[in-house]
Scaffold this active site. Structure first.
Site, PDB file in Angstrom:
ATOM      1  N   CYS A   1       0.829  -1.205   0.000  1.00 45.64           N
ATOM      2  CA  CYS A   1       0.000   0.000   0.000  1.00 45.64           C
ATOM      3  C   CYS A   1       0.870   1.265   0.000  1.00 45.64           C
ATOM      4  CB  CYS A   1      -0.968  -0.041   1.179  1.00 45.64           C
ATOM      5  SG  CYS A   1      -2.372   1.090   0.968  1.00 45.64           S
TER       6      CYS A   1
ATOM      7  N   HIS B   1      -3.624  -5.325   1.262  1.00 44.89           N
ATOM      8  CA  HIS B   1      -3.429  -5.679   2.663  1.00 44.89           C
ATOM      9  C   HIS B   1      -3.873  -7.132   2.863  1.00 44.89           C
ATOM     10  CE1 HIS B   1      -2.533  -1.623   3.974  1.00 44.89           C
ATOM     11  NE2 HIS B   1      -3.591  -1.179   3.323  1.00 44.89           N
TER      12      HIS B   1
END
Length: 489
Positions: free
Chosen positions: A336, A432
């Site tokens: 991310c 994630h």
């Protein structure tokens, strides 16, 4: 099955164990045949999760929903505050960003009537669908200066008519003063909701606290529902990053040493919980360049403020340590915000994170990122590096990353792609939870040349076992029959 009134677990302070105990009771009610669901009106955390319908809630409520055996939903956490710096936080309402506010604007400008109405509606919807609603408070319930603006503690408890249990952490000391003072400061109508006191994190022989139990009951007029011993063998995902810098600092031989770069605005650190439990791995968190230099694998994690954290790791020498490790063919990956940092540039034309319009990245991956006003929040299924096994993860980010040299890491099952694959030793992803998948972890560890044995680690089964262990721990040390009696309408 009897209909039970809501139950709420509140605290004398932050980090006393509310989230974990709430998760434990979600599992207990599920085991006993009820249909529980968690609820926390307002959460402040950088640790969040994507719901099945593509919205965002605090990770703690997603964990509690998992313990309850139900899909997570924004009604379980209608208000989420995600700090972007020391003064400002992003307000996420019903799973969608609703702008940035300073602490003063959020807490002091009004009494939160409109926001409280939204919170009540979320609770009401849950209470019609689930039995019982297992509520969690935030911080201390006796913050007098914020009482009129409270939307997450006793104000919502009164609306719900909840049976409230006060949790105190005896390990930090001062338990008598904190419990007595907390209850003494409550007005009569709120004090009447307190049905019991739970002493948490007790070390040693519990029999030594028997006199303490009697004294607390005499001082407060409230029964002590039980004393929970401190445990070392139950692993429930934590809500915040307190103590991460102290975890597992010393490296070990015989295992793969994985360094997670410790960022000031680090988000979704639960990405690494499965690695912490893998017997092949020694995982630690650090922003020390010397420690990074000796790691086998370096992971750049997510960040709520990519640009500010990128500046910080440049200033403290961490960035150079990462690029040098990459040049030496050490394994370096980014997730991310960490993926964004590994690129050539991060641009912020709309001022999403602050006044800086653009900043060079680490230059490891040939990608550029433009931060956007719209947030992507989606659960994903995917194939990692063209492998057949279907993996699971989720996206939560504000930004679009592009490249002139497409080389996707993951193939999403909806036909799209994710991330950038530079080599087996270097890649980035927006997903994630990617390291919860044993396919990904085994491949990553193999790149170090230290691990030849592939061991499947079923993280989902592991978590289920932990919820059951937590429920057993609570049943053994709390008066569960008294709790049920308090919940009977």
């Amino acid at each position: 099955m009897k209909h039970l009134r809501p139950v709420m677990f509140v605290g004398t302070a932050s980090d006393v164990g509310k989230s974990v105990i709430t998760a434990g009771f979600c599992r207990i009610f599920k085991q006993d045949g009820y249909t529980p669901a968690p609820f926390k009106a307002q959460n402040m955390s950088l640790n969040s999760y994507a719901t099945p319908d593509g919205l965002e809630i605090g990770r703690a409520q997603a964990v509690q929903a998992e313990a309850a055996g139900v899909p997570c939903h924004t009604d379980m956490n209608p208000v989420l505050l995600k700090p972007t710096n020391d003064q400002t936080a992003q307000l996420v309402l019903h799973g969608k960003p609703a702008g940035n506010q300073s602490a003063w604007e959020y807490f002091m400008e009004d009494d939160k009537r409109a926001l409280f109405e939204e919170v009540k509606q979320s609770f009401n919807r849950l209470s019609h669908q689930y039995n019982p609603v297992v509520m969690e408070g935030a911080g201390s319930i006796s913050e007098l200066n914020l009482r009129q603006k409270d939307i997450t503690n006793m104000r919502i408890a009164l609306h719900a008519g909840a049976a409230v249990y006060l949790i105190a952490d005896i390990d930090r000391g001062g338990v008598f003063g904190s419990v007595y003072g907390t209850i003494a400061l409550l007005p009569p109508e709120e004090k009447a909701l307190i049905k019991g006191i739970i002493i948490n994190k007790f070390r040693g022989d519990i029999r030594l606290f028997e006199d303490g139990r009697k004294l607390l009951e005499s001082l407060t007029g409230v029964p002590v529902t039980g004393v929970l011993p401190y445990y070392h063998d139950i692993y429930i995902e934590e809500e915040d990053t307190l103590g991460l810098s102290l975890k597992h600092k010393r490296q070990t031989t015989g295992r793969v040493n994985i360094a997670v770069v410790l960022l000031r605005h680090m988000s979704n650190f639960t990405d690494f919980h499965a690695l912490e439990k893998d017997e092949r791995v020694h995982l630690f968190y650090t922003d020390n360049p010397a420690e990074l230099a000796t790691a086998d694998i370096i992971i750049l994690p997510g960040s709520k403020n990519t640009i500010e954290d990128l500046i910080a790791i440049r200033n403290n020498g961490t960035a150079r340590a990462i690029t040098e490790a990459h040049k030496r063919n050490k394994v370096v990956i980014g997730i991310c915000g960490g993926y964004q940092m590994m690129g050539e540039q991060v641009a912020d034309p709309f001022g999403v994170e602050g006044p800086m319009a653009s900043i060079p990245g680490l230059g490891i991956l040939p990608v550029t990122t433009v931060l956007t006003r719209e947030k992507t929040t989606q659960q994903r299924t995917f194939r990692y590096r063209h492998q057949e096994k279907i993996c699971e993860g989720y996206e939560i980010h504000m930004g679009e990353t592009s490249t002139q040299k497409p080389s996707p890491l993951n193939e999403l099952t909806n036909g799209a792609s994710d991330g950038y694959f530079l080599s087996p030793q270097c890649w980035g992803t927006y997903l994630h939870g990617i390291l919860d998948n044993d396919t990904v972890v085994s491949d990553l560890l193999a790149q170090c040349g230290k691990v030849s044995v592939v061991k499947d680690f079923d993280y989902r089964s592991f978590k289920e076992a932990q919820y059951n262990k937590l429920a057993t721990h609570i049943r053994e040390h709390l008066d569960i029959s008294a709790v049920y009696k308090a919940l009977e309408l």
